[in-house]
Design an enzyme around this catalytic site. Structure first.
Site, PDB file in Angstrom:
ATOM      1  N   VAL A   1       0.840  -1.205   0.000  1.00  8.54           N
ATOM      2  CA  VAL A   1       0.000   0.000   0.000  1.00  8.54           C
ATOM      3  C   VAL A   1       0.876   1.257   0.000  1.00  8.54           C
ATOM      4  O   VAL A   1       0.610   2.217  -0.731  1.00  8.54           O
ATOM      5  CB  VAL A   1      -0.963   0.010   1.212  1.00  8.54           C
TER       6      VAL A   1
ATOM      7  N   ALA B   1       9.532   5.592   6.036  1.00  8.50           N
ATOM      8  CA  ALA B   1      10.264   4.650   6.897  1.00  8.50           C
ATOM      9  C   ALA B   1      10.012   3.216   6.442  1.00  8.50           C
ATOM     10  O   ALA B   1       8.856   2.826   6.215  1.00  8.50           O
ATOM     11  CB  ALA B   1       9.821   4.820   8.347  1.00  8.50           C
TER      12      ALA B   1
ATOM     13  N   GLU C   1     -10.110   5.098   7.342  1.00  6.48           N
ATOM     14  CA  GLU C   1     -11.081   4.608   6.352  1.00  6.48           C
ATOM     15  C   GLU C   1     -10.631   3.308   5.688  1.00  6.48           C
ATOM     16  O   GLU C   1     -11.438   2.399   5.439  1.00  6.48           O
ATOM     17  CB  GLU C   1     -11.290   5.695   5.281  1.00  6.48           C
TER      18      GLU C   1
ATOM     19  N   ILE D   1     -13.603   1.021  -0.312  1.00  5.08           N
ATOM     20  CA  ILE D   1     -15.027   1.391  -0.224  1.00  5.08           C
ATOM     21  C   ILE D   1     -15.222   2.482   0.834  1.00  5.08           C
ATOM     22  O   ILE D   1     -14.866   2.279   1.995  1.00  5.08           O
ATOM     23  CB  ILE D   1     -15.902   0.172   0.158  1.00  5.08           C
TER      24      ILE D   1
ATOM     25  N   ASP E   1      -9.343 -11.468  10.730  1.00  6.49           N
ATOM     26  CA  ASP E   1      -9.306 -10.219   9.959  1.00  6.49           C
ATOM     27  C   ASP E   1     -10.709  -9.607   9.885  1.00  6.49           C
ATOM     28  O   ASP E   1     -10.892  -8.402  10.110  1.00  6.49           O
ATOM     29  CB  ASP E   1      -8.759 -10.521   8.551  1.00  6.49           C
TER      30      ASP E   1
ATOM     31  N   LYS F   1     -12.437  -6.025  11.703  1.00  6.98           N
ATOM     32  CA  LYS F   1     -13.249  -5.046  10.979  1.00  6.98           C
ATOM     33  C   LYS F   1     -14.636  -4.927  11.622  1.00  6.98           C
ATOM     34  O   LYS F   1     -15.199  -3.836  11.708  1.00  6.98           O
ATOM     35  CB  LYS F   1     -13.351  -5.454   9.509  1.00  6.98           C
TER      36      LYS F   1
HETATM   37  P1  NAP Z   1       3.516  -4.680   3.529  1.00 12.68           P
HETATM   38  O1  NAP Z   1       3.524  -4.807   2.059  1.00 12.68           O
HETATM   39  O2  NAP Z   1       4.010  -5.815   4.372  1.00 12.68           O
HETATM   40  O3  NAP Z   1       4.376  -3.383   3.899  1.00 12.68           O
HETATM   41  C1  NAP Z   1       4.769  -3.055   5.205  1.00 12.68           C
HETATM   42  C2  NAP Z   1       5.833  -1.968   5.116  1.00 12.68           C
HETATM   43  O4  NAP Z   1       6.180  -1.548   6.436  1.00 12.68           O
HETATM   44  C3  NAP Z   1       7.133  -2.458   4.440  1.00 12.68           C
HETATM   45  O5  NAP Z   1       7.635  -1.434   3.611  1.00 12.68           O
HETATM   46  C4  NAP Z   1       8.075  -2.681   5.644  1.00 12.68           C
HETATM   47  O6  NAP Z   1       9.442  -2.440   5.309  1.00 12.68           O
HETATM   48  C5  NAP Z   1       7.595  -1.605   6.594  1.00 12.68           C
HETATM   49  N1  NAP Z   1       7.846  -1.938   7.999  1.00 12.68           N
HETATM   50  C6  NAP Z   1       7.317  -2.985   8.698  1.00 12.68           C
HETATM   51  N2  NAP Z   1       7.795  -2.956   9.966  1.00 12.68           N
HETATM   52  C7  NAP Z   1       8.631  -1.904  10.037  1.00 12.68           C
HETATM   53  C8  NAP Z   1       9.435  -1.346  11.088  1.00 12.68           C
HETATM   54  N3  NAP Z   1       9.462  -1.887  12.307  1.00 12.68           N
HETATM   55  N4  NAP Z   1      10.178  -0.238  10.812  1.00 12.68           N
HETATM   56  C9  NAP Z   1      10.160   0.321   9.583  1.00 12.68           C
HETATM   57  N5  NAP Z   1       9.411  -0.153   8.562  1.00 12.68           N
HETATM   58  C10 NAP Z   1       8.655  -1.247   8.789  1.00 12.68           C
HETATM   59  O7  NAP Z   1       2.067  -4.324   4.081  1.00 12.68           O
HETATM   60  P2  NAP Z   1       0.827  -3.724   3.255  1.00 12.68           P
HETATM   61  O8  NAP Z   1       0.122  -4.811   2.550  1.00 12.68           O
HETATM   62  O9  NAP Z   1       1.283  -2.525   2.504  1.00 12.68           O
HETATM   63  O10 NAP Z   1      -0.144  -3.299   4.459  1.00 12.68           O
HETATM   64  C11 NAP Z   1       0.115  -2.155   5.246  1.00 12.68           C
HETATM   65  C12 NAP Z   1      -1.062  -1.918   6.199  1.00 12.68           C
HETATM   66  O11 NAP Z   1      -2.233  -1.693   5.430  1.00 12.68           O
HETATM   67  C13 NAP Z   1      -1.403  -3.073   7.146  1.00 12.68           C
HETATM   68  O12 NAP Z   1      -1.850  -2.563   8.370  1.00 12.68           O
HETATM   69  C14 NAP Z   1      -2.539  -3.790   6.424  1.00 12.68           C
HETATM   70  O13 NAP Z   1      -3.386  -4.486   7.325  1.00 12.68           O
HETATM   71  C15 NAP Z   1      -3.259  -2.604   5.831  1.00 12.68           C
HETATM   72  N6  NAP Z   1      -4.058  -2.940   4.664  1.00 12.68           N
HETATM   73  C16 NAP Z   1      -3.500  -3.580   3.607  1.00 12.68           C
HETATM   74  C17 NAP Z   1      -4.268  -3.884   2.515  1.00 12.68           C
HETATM   75  C18 NAP Z   1      -3.675  -4.604   1.320  1.00 12.68           C
HETATM   76  O14 NAP Z   1      -4.416  -4.870   0.361  1.00 12.68           O
HETATM   77  N7  NAP Z   1      -2.398  -4.911   1.295  1.00 12.68           N
HETATM   78  C19 NAP Z   1      -5.640  -3.548   2.488  1.00 12.68           C
HETATM   79  C20 NAP Z   1      -6.197  -2.866   3.585  1.00 12.68           C
HETATM   80  C21 NAP Z   1      -5.387  -2.573   4.665  1.00 12.68           C
HETATM   81  P3  NAP Z   1      10.212  -3.407   4.262  1.00 12.68           P
HETATM   82  O15 NAP Z   1       9.564  -3.119   2.927  1.00 12.68           O
HETATM   83  O16 NAP Z   1      11.609  -2.922   4.326  1.00 12.68           O
HETATM   84  O17 NAP Z   1       9.993  -4.789   4.754  1.00 12.68           O
END
Ligand code: NAP
Length: 429
Positions: free
Chosen positions: A13, A42, A127, A134, A199, A203
């Site tokens: 994201v 970060a 949101e 949505i 999950d 929600k």
């Molecule tokens: P992701 O791809 O795993 O990305 C997480 C990011 O956070 C990575 O860039 C990671 O760094 C960084 N990170 C994690 N721990 C860290 C720390 N301690 N210090 C610094 N950086 C750190 O996750 P995502 O899918 O984007 O999801 C992010 C959030 O959005 C979550 O809360 C998820 O529940 C929510 N969300 C996601 C989706 C979806 O479709 N993916 C939908 C709705 C909500 P590295 O890249 O270096 O590992």
């Protein structure tokens, strides 16, 4: 002047948020009142290639980023509970508004973070934490602020909806569709949070808190996932004109004094709008006293769709910074009691494997009647050893239904209770 934005997380994201922020500079400036300037991102691994994020913005020190003193909006897209919770607290303490997509965090520590944001007079928006792209939380909080919401019923997990859709349409088994979902990237290597229902439960907690002005946390939500749903369950539902969906249901009790929040698979009539929600899509059905029924439908996850919801919140927070205000957050003033799932009321389908002899049906009917559960229909399927009776009930409480099932198990003519499935989305009693 500009609104300085810090991003925690540059993953699925985060990279999309960074890209869209930078591509839409002029539009965001016009919509927010001032330009939005991304000043730092970060991440954990500084060496990884992140298309769209300028290298000089990267840092592996999120704490230093949120405490540098000039940040207006912190976007949290790291996920997890710690150190994320602490970083958001630090951001708020340093005067920044916060936008997050983190349902797990909001469902467990949402109340304390919201209070901290209120005291600091900054915004905390989330949101994207429920149903991805949505627009749902803002309509619940703002557009429906003049109504009484009585029930929210939704498909809020794309992975499980994809799996159940494939089981229904391709006649595939749970293991086959899970493997396919993992191959296509819909399911994680460890799918527990999705298939186990957690999950969706997170929600549900967020939805219940907003809809009923009452703090509801993940622990308050009754949770059953889809791991026990079999091909036979799906086939049996299909024969009766139903489809099985993993539903998050949050509702007021009949006397409006309590809230029940539950997540479980349920049979939904094929004619109900939720039945046509296929693949990884999400949909949420809202019932309000004056407005009646409404449905919100769209993409519940994915980098770009989720980024859309995140950026909507960022613009709202930036506008508030521009006009030196923060959004009023209605306190959980109603403070209703969270009731056990046993008090929830719905219809059920109970499949019972019985001996094929006279009087069996009457014996079963007595058990239902003795426990206050009224039967709607009975279907009998012959098997080699006896018969399967598929009994559909009228509305009953979960505790009465459980007592019925316990009593059925002790009947001499009952070989086993082969399945119990809740039925949602039918009208009438
Ligand atoms: P992701 O791809 O795993 O990305 C997480 C990011 O956070 C990575 O860039 C990671 O760094 C960084 N990170 C994690 N721990 C860290 C720390 N301690 N210090 C610094 N950086 C750190 O996750 P995502 O899918 O984007 O999801 C992010 C959030 O959005 C979550 O809360 C998820 O529940 C929510 N969300 C996601 C989706 C979806 O479709 N993916 C939908 C709705 C909500 P590295 O890249 O270096 O590992």
């Amino acid at each position: 002047m500009s609104v300085k934005v810090a991003l925690l997380g540059g993953g699925v994201v985060g990279t999309q948020v960074a890209r869209l922020l930078q591509e839409g500079v002029a539009d965001f400036a016009a919509r927010s009142g001032e330009p939005l300037e991304l000043v730092g991102v970060a991440v954990r691994d500084l060496g990884r290639d992140r298309p769209g994020i300028p290298r000089e913005l990267l840092t592996d020190d999120p704490r230093a980023l949120v405490t540098r003193g000039d940040i207006d909006v912190v976007i949290e897209l790291m996920g997890g509970i710690e150190p994320t919770r602490e970083l958001i607290e630090l951001a708020i303490a340093n005067g920044a508004s916060v936008v997050t997509a983190n349902k797990a965090l909001m469902a467990t520590h949402g109340a304390e973070l919201a209070e901290a944001a209120d005291s600091a007079r900054v915004d905390l928006f989330y949101e994207a934490a429920v149903a991805g792209a949505i627009p749902l939380l803002r309509p619940l909080r703002e557009s429906l602020a003049g109504d009484r919401i009585t029930r929210v019923l939704g498909i809020v997990n794309g992975t499980t909806n994809y799996m159940l859709t494939k089981m229904d349409e391709q006649d595939a088994s749970y293991d086959e569709v899970l493997a396919e979902a993992q191959r296509l990237g819909y399911a994680e290597a460890d799918p527990t949070a999705d298939v186990g229902g957690e999950d969706s439960a997170a929600k549900a907690a967020i939805l219940a808190t907003l809809a009923f002005h009452t703090n509801v946390t993940l622990e308050d939500v009754y949770c059953e996932g889809i791991t026990e749903v079999t091909k036979a369950d799906i086939e049996s539902a299909r024969e009766m004109g139903f489809v099985i969906k993993l539903l998050a249901v949050v509702e007021l009790t009949d006397d409006y004094t309590g809230v029940i929040a539950r997540v479980h698979p349920a049979m939904v009539p094929r004619t109900h709008p939720l039945a046509s929600v296929r693949d990884a899509f999400n949909a949420v059905f809202v019932e309000a006293e004056a407005a009646g029924e409404m449905m919100f439908y769209g993409r519940g996850a994915g980098g770009q769709p989720t980024a859309s919801a995140v950026l909507g919140d960022v613009v709202a927070a930036a506008r508030n910074r521009f006009s030196d205000t923060s959004s009023h957050r209605p306190a959980p003033y109603a403070d209703l009691s969270v009731r056990p799932v046993g008090e929830s009321k719905t219809r059920y389908t109970v499949s019972v494997d019985v001996a094929d002899r006279p009087g069996v049906l009457a014996a079963l009917a007595n058990v239902f009647a003795d426990n206050g559960v009224s039967i709607q229909t009975v279907r009998q399927d012959q098997t080699a050893e006896g018969a399967i009776l598929v009994i559909r009930t009228h509305i009953a409480t979960e505790s009465d239904l459980s007592a019925t099932v316990d009593a059925l198990r002790s009947l001499e003519v009952v070989n086993r209770v082969a399945g119990v499935t809740r039925v949602e989305g039918e009208s009438g009693s």
